[in-house]
Design a protein around this motif. Structure first.
Motif, mmCIF file in Angstrom:
data_model
loop_
_atom_site.group_PDB
_atom_site.id
_atom_site.type_symbol
_atom_site.label_atom_id
_atom_site.label_comp_id
_atom_site.label_asym_id
_atom_site.label_seq_id
_atom_site.Cartn_x
_atom_site.Cartn_y
_atom_site.Cartn_z
ATOM 1 N N THR A 78 0.671 -1.295 0.039
ATOM 2 C CA THR A 78 0.231 -0.078 0.025
ATOM 3 C C THR A 78 0.920 1.341 -0.027
ATOM 4 O O THR A 78 0.577 2.210 -0.527
ATOM 5 C CB THR A 78 -0.877 0.004 1.260
ATOM 6 O OG1 THR A 78 -1.743 -1.125 1.247
ATOM 7 C CG2 THR A 78 -1.920 1.067 1.333
ATOM 8 N N SER A 152 -8.278 -3.480 -2.588
ATOM 9 C CA SER A 152 -9.591 -3.156 -1.681
ATOM 10 C C SER A 152 -9.987 -1.900 -1.507
ATOM 11 O O SER A 152 -8.899 -1.147 -1.697
ATOM 12 C CB SER A 152 -9.714 -4.006 -0.232
ATOM 13 O OG SER A 152 -8.651 -3.277 0.481
ATOM 14 N N ASN A 153 -11.171 -1.579 -1.390
ATOM 15 C CA ASN A 153 -11.333 0.105 -1.340
ATOM 16 C C ASN A 153 -10.897 0.665 -0.200
ATOM 17 O O ASN A 153 -10.261 1.835 -0.390
ATOM 18 C CB ASN A 153 -12.786 0.199 -1.284
ATOM 19 C CG ASN A 153 -13.702 -0.312 -2.654
ATOM 20 O OD1 ASN A 153 -12.929 -0.087 -3.567
ATOM 21 N ND2 ASN A 153 -15.011 -0.438 -2.600
ATOM 22 N N PRO A 154 -10.622 -0.222 0.905
ATOM 23 C CA PRO A 154 -9.844 0.625 2.218
ATOM 24 C C PRO A 154 -8.523 0.864 1.894
ATOM 25 O O PRO A 154 -7.905 1.904 2.136
ATOM 26 C CB PRO A 154 -10.153 -0.183 3.108
ATOM 27 C CG PRO A 154 -11.311 -1.022 3.016
ATOM 28 C CD PRO A 154 -11.508 -1.168 1.649
ATOM 29 N N GLU A 155 -7.949 -0.152 1.085
ATOM 30 C CA GLU A 155 -6.418 0.171 0.476
ATOM 31 C C GLU A 155 -6.348 1.422 -0.413
ATOM 32 O O GLU A 155 -5.346 2.158 -0.271
ATOM 33 C CB GLU A 155 -5.884 -1.201 0.025
ATOM 34 C CG GLU A 155 -5.577 -2.184 0.837
ATOM 35 C CD GLU A 155 -5.106 -3.500 0.105
ATOM 36 O OE1 GLU A 155 -3.997 -4.014 0.545
ATOM 37 O OE2 GLU A 155 -5.842 -3.803 -0.689
ATOM 38 N N ALA A 157 -8.349 3.812 -0.622
ATOM 39 C CA ALA A 157 -8.715 4.980 0.269
ATOM 40 C C ALA A 157 -7.227 5.445 0.968
ATOM 41 O O ALA A 157 -6.953 6.657 0.819
ATOM 42 C CB ALA A 157 -9.781 4.806 1.173
ATOM 43 N N GLU A 158 -6.685 4.369 1.578
ATOM 44 C CA GLU A 158 -5.246 4.968 2.079
ATOM 45 C C GLU A 158 -4.196 5.315 1.024
ATOM 46 O O GLU A 158 -3.538 6.397 1.539
ATOM 47 C CB GLU A 158 -4.811 3.651 2.736
ATOM 48 C CG GLU A 158 -3.727 3.904 3.870
ATOM 49 C CD GLU A 158 -3.178 2.811 4.484
ATOM 50 O OE1 GLU A 158 -3.876 1.825 4.679
ATOM 51 O OE2 GLU A 158 -2.012 2.876 4.890
ATOM 52 N N GLY A 163 -11.683 9.128 1.716
ATOM 53 C CA GLY A 163 -12.654 8.258 2.099
ATOM 54 C C GLY A 163 -12.766 7.131 1.575
ATOM 55 O O GLY A 163 -12.903 7.051 0.053
ATOM 56 N N VAL A 164 -13.524 5.716 1.944
ATOM 57 C CA VAL A 164 -13.928 4.737 1.131
ATOM 58 C C VAL A 164 -14.845 5.058 0.089
ATOM 59 O O VAL A 164 -14.928 4.548 -0.872
ATOM 60 C CB VAL A 164 -14.153 3.371 1.964
ATOM 61 C CG1 VAL A 164 -14.725 2.377 1.620
ATOM 62 C CG2 VAL A 164 -12.995 2.989 2.956
ATOM 63 N N ARG A 165 -15.979 5.885 0.786
ATOM 64 C CA ARG A 165 -16.926 6.192 -0.235
ATOM 65 C C ARG A 165 -16.437 7.090 -1.297
ATOM 66 O O ARG A 165 -17.092 6.868 -2.135
ATOM 67 C CB ARG A 165 -17.901 7.159 0.762
ATOM 68 C CG ARG A 165 -18.830 6.265 1.687
ATOM 69 C CD ARG A 165 -20.016 7.034 2.221
ATOM 70 N NE ARG A 165 -20.696 6.167 3.334
ATOM 71 C CZ ARG A 165 -22.005 5.354 2.782
ATOM 72 N NH1 ARG A 165 -22.253 5.997 1.460
ATOM 73 N NH2 ARG A 165 -22.765 4.667 3.477
ATOM 74 N N GLU A 168 -15.750 4.493 -3.858
ATOM 75 C CA GLU A 168 -16.727 3.914 -4.182
ATOM 76 C C GLU A 168 -17.413 4.784 -5.422
ATOM 77 O O GLU A 168 -17.445 4.103 -6.504
ATOM 78 C CB GLU A 168 -17.501 3.468 -3.478
ATOM 79 C CG GLU A 168 -17.146 2.412 -2.382
ATOM 80 C CD GLU A 168 -17.864 2.200 -1.087
ATOM 81 O OE1 GLU A 168 -17.760 1.117 -0.523
ATOM 82 O OE2 GLU A 168 -18.938 2.784 -1.014
#
Lengths: 194, 123
Positions: A78, A152-155, A157-158, A163-165, A168
């Motif tokens: 990441t 993944s979306n959280p990755e 986002a980082e 943010g994750v939203r 998306e």
């Protein structure tokens, strides 16, 4: 530790071994992370020499960060994707000769126009890349990381520092634009026969 | 691939499959150079990269150590403050302290035997 025994080690363990002076860890990490860094840079920049420069710079930063790496704080991959992405965006900004408003979301391009431009492309992967290149930078970055690098979306986002939203939303808009661009080429590239 | 991602891709799935299959790969030469660079960096002595604020702190600590630590610096600061105070207040305040010695007093007022006398006496 022999090189083969490192294939099952996590990136974090390998980086710790690298910092401890284990040469096999240097080789294993380069083989594992080098292609990832290059691949993202190449998709973002579309220029092999530039992508090699960016990936090299990112790897160099990783080697220099290794002695002070705090385990559990960030995933190595990441962190690396984030450095590569930022370096790519810096280069894109410079190439455009000024400020690029990365938060501005452009309307999807006219599919007919893009399809016409892409008529020379025959490979499906190349057609996808050509369509990706028409997206706004942030959408392109999010779609590449999500659907081509498999993060993944959280990755993501980082990596993108949002943010994750927001991730998306970016990927959803990117996919919608791609559907418009590539839908017109389904028959041409044989997808209607699949 | 996760089910969620598969669902997201929907009709674009085949395109992304093709994109993943067409992943740009670095040349063997570049990878070899990256490996050499990794090994070279590993052998190089670690360079501590510290934020600017921390490096300023290091310089302050060095200075304190050279001066003898916090107690010595506190004494030095007190002496400096006393000097400033002595210099700032009126000299009349110190008349009692300095009345023993006036401008008119000669050297012998305090030292009846001169240096020559002392030398002659064989001290």
């Amino acid at each position: 530790m022999p090189y083969d025994a490192m294939s099952d080690s996590s990136d974090e363990d390998l980086l710790a071994a690298y910092a401890a002076g284990e040469p096999a860890a240097a080789r294993a990490l380069t083989q594992r992370l080098g292609p990832k860094a290059f691949g993202v840079a190449m998709r973002m920049l579309k220029d092999r020499a530039e992508a090699e420069d960016v990936a090299q710079e990112a790897l160099l930063r990783l080697w220099r960060a290794a002695p002070g790496w705090r385990a559990g704080e960030a995933k190595v991959s990441t962190w690396l994707y984030r450095v590569v992405s930022n370096l790519c965006i810096d280069r894109i900004r410079k190439a455009r000769g000024g400020h690029v408003d990365l938060d501005a979301v452009a309307e999807p391009p006219d599919p007919a126009r893009s399809a016409e431009q892409d008529l020379q492309e025959t490979a499906r992967g190349a057609a996808l890349q050509a369509a990706l290149d028409t997206l706004p930078e942030r959408q392109k970055q999010a779609v590449i990381l999500r659907h081509l690098e498999g993060l993944s979306n959280p990755e993501i986002a980082e990596i993108m520092d949002i943010g994750v939203r927001a991730v998306e939303s970016l990927t959803a808009r990117g996919r919608k634009a791609l559907e418009g661009l590539l839908g017109a080429r389904r028959a041409e590239l044989g997808y209607d026969d699949d | 691939m996760t089910d969620k991602r598969k669902a997201e891709e929907a009709g674009l799935g085949p395109w992304f499959d093709a994109g993943r299959a067409e992943a740009p790969a670095p040349s063997g030469d570049w990878l070899a150079r990256m490996e050499a660079m990794a090994l070279e960096e590993q052998r190089a002595p670690a360079v501590a990269v510290m934020p600017e604020r921390e490096s300023r702190g290091v310089r302050l600590r060095d200075l304190l150590r050279v001066l003898g630590g916090w107690p010595a610096v506190a004494g030095l600061a007190a002496a400096c403050a006393a000097g400033v105070w002595f210099g700032a207040v009126s000299p009349a305040t110190f008349s009692d302290w300095t009345s023993v010695a006036t401008v008119s007093d000669s050297y012998t007022t305090f030292e009846p035997a001169s240096g020559f006398d002392v030398a002659m006496l064989g001290y």
